[in-house]
Scaffold this active site. Structure first.
Site, PDB file in Angstrom:
ATOM      1  N   GLU A  40       6.615 -10.567  22.732  1.00 63.06           N
ATOM      2  CA  GLU A  40       7.489  -9.499  23.256  1.00 63.06           C
ATOM      3  C   GLU A  40       6.941  -8.111  22.893  1.00 63.06           C
ATOM      4  O   GLU A  40       6.466  -7.909  21.766  1.00 63.06           O
ATOM      5  CB  GLU A  40       8.879  -9.661  22.606  1.00 63.06           C
ATOM      6  CG  GLU A  40       9.899  -8.607  23.016  1.00 63.06           C
ATOM      7  CD  GLU A  40      11.193  -8.692  22.183  1.00 63.06           C
ATOM      8  OE1 GLU A  40      11.136  -9.097  20.991  1.00 63.06           O
ATOM      9  OE2 GLU A  40      12.247  -8.345  22.717  1.00 63.06           O
ATOM     10  N   LYS A 119      14.837  -9.240  30.055  1.00 56.11           N
ATOM     11  CA  LYS A 119      15.567  -9.826  28.918  1.00 56.11           C
ATOM     12  C   LYS A 119      17.074  -9.649  29.103  1.00 56.11           C
ATOM     13  O   LYS A 119      17.552  -8.539  29.359  1.00 56.11           O
ATOM     14  CB  LYS A 119      15.100  -9.135  27.632  1.00 56.11           C
ATOM     15  CG  LYS A 119      15.702  -9.686  26.353  1.00 56.11           C
ATOM     16  CD  LYS A 119      15.115  -8.931  25.155  1.00 56.11           C
ATOM     17  CE  LYS A 119      15.601  -9.433  23.827  1.00 56.11           C
ATOM     18  NZ  LYS A 119      15.011  -8.669  22.703  1.00 56.11           N
ATOM     19  N   CYS A 154      12.979 -13.335  22.767  1.00 61.03           N
ATOM     20  CA  CYS A 154      13.443 -13.039  21.404  1.00 61.03           C
ATOM     21  C   CYS A 154      14.919 -13.365  21.156  1.00 61.03           C
ATOM     22  O   CYS A 154      15.287 -14.520  21.048  1.00 61.03           O
ATOM     23  CB  CYS A 154      13.106 -11.579  21.085  1.00 61.03           C
ATOM     24  SG  CYS A 154      12.894 -11.296  19.302  1.00 61.03           S
TER      25      CYS A 154
HETATM   26  O1  LIG Z   1      17.855 -12.325  16.571  1.00 60.80           O
HETATM   27  C1  LIG Z   1      17.093 -11.877  15.730  1.00 60.80           C
HETATM   28  O2  LIG Z   1      17.230 -12.118  14.532  1.00 60.80           O
HETATM   29  C2  LIG Z   1      15.931 -11.035  16.127  1.00 60.80           C
HETATM   30  C3  LIG Z   1      16.011 -10.562  17.543  1.00 60.80           C
HETATM   31  C4  LIG Z   1      15.044  -9.483  17.828  1.00 60.80           C
HETATM   32  O3  LIG Z   1      14.378  -9.004  16.952  1.00 60.80           O
HETATM   33  C5  LIG Z   1      14.861  -9.020  19.209  1.00 60.80           C
HETATM   34  O4  LIG Z   1      15.453  -9.554  20.137  1.00 60.80           O
HETATM   35  O5  LIG Z   1      14.064  -8.078  19.391  1.00 60.80           O
END
Ligand SMILES: O=C(O)CCC(=O)C(=O)O
Length: 273
Positions: A40, A119, A154
């Site tokens: 990402e 996303k 993510c």
């Molecule tokens: O859910 C998490 O602990 C991390 C999510 C995250 O860092 C993101 O989506 O950029």
């Protein structure tokens, strides 16, 4: 099927342009793989909120160009991770001052765009990405010759219903492009295995390494099979994780242990006493 999961170190001492060149060269080195996966927001770093606006690009911007060429030079399917995508405003302004999105790009081996995924679950609660970027609303799958990819990014990993939607749409290999923080690394590994087991699917989860915006990244990209076995896991630093897997194992697992067929949909909410 051979996949290369490229865990990129995103540190502040490297310019976006230098990193783009370096990543394109690493993708080219994967010639012979069927699928290459990047993490990402590897141009800016997922936590470098101040960079999102500065480095945002239109869909067909410099990262698109570099990755389309790298995919065709290597002759691979390339999940090019995500970019901060700058969209046109509602009035269609050429200045592109519409909302930003965290958008993943997938290229075919001839360098054509096969899919773009915005996303859906933005991270940050009431700050960061959650306020700086718009939310996607469409599930995206990509048909490859040997498997169907289901795309996610993510924080999406925490939302099992998204993956059920992807499986219902035919996904057999769930790809997670991430910039996950070291602080919650145990959740990363646990959730990747859970998504594989509950969806009887492969999970290819590609994270970033390094430290940016003061947030050490977890690394530990992981590939899990439909039985929940970890086929490969990276360490904390930059690394290319190469894994061979049999996409036919998805159908075999779903047939031998047909739990997905036992889903009970449309349950009634609890009755009020
Ligand atoms: O859910 C998490 O602990 C991390 C999510 C995250 O860092 C993101 O989506 O950029």
């Amino acid at each position: 099927m051979r996949a290369s999961v490229i865990q990129i170190a995103v540190n502040e001492d490297e310019s976006v342009e230098a990193r783009r060149r370096r990543v394109a060269a690493t993708v080219r080195e994967q010639a012979g793989a069927d699928l290459v996966v990047l993490p990402e927001l590897w141009t800016t770093g997922a936590f470098a909120y101040e960079e999102f606006g500065r480095e945002a690009e239109p869909l067909e911007g410099p990262t698109y160009e570099a990755m389309a060429k790298a995919a065709s030079d290597a002759g691979v399917w390339l999940h090019a991770g995500s970019i901060p995508e700058r969209t046109a405003s509602d009035s269609g302004s050429a200045a592109g001052d519409g909302p930003l999105y965290n958008t993943s790009l997938v290229f075919s081996p001839s360098g054509d765009l096969a899919a773009a995924y915005r996303k859906i679950h933005r991270f940050g609660f009431d700050k960061g990405e959650a306020v700086l970027m718009g939310a996607g609303s469409e599930l995206v799958t990509v048909r490859l010759p040997a498997t169907t990819l289901g795309l996610s990014t993510c924080y999406d990993l925490r939302f099992p219903e998204l993956y059920r939607g992807l499986v219902d749409a035919g996904a057999e290999t769930l790809v997670v492009a991430a910039g996950w923080p070291e602080r919650r690394r145990s959740h990363w590994t646990l959730l990747a295995q859970a998504r594989a087991v509950e969806n009887q699917s492969f999970v290819l989860a590609c994270a970033t390494a390094g430290t940016h915006a003061g947030v050490p990244q977890a690394g530990h990209s992981i590939v899990v099979d439909p039985w929940g076995e970890v086929l490969a896991q990276a360490g904390a630093g930059e690394e290319v994780l190469t894994v061979e897997f049999d996409p036919g194992k998805v159908a075999a697992t779903r047939e031998q242990f047909p739990a997905l067929k036992d889903r009970m949909l449309g349950l009634q909410p609890p009755r009020r006493p």
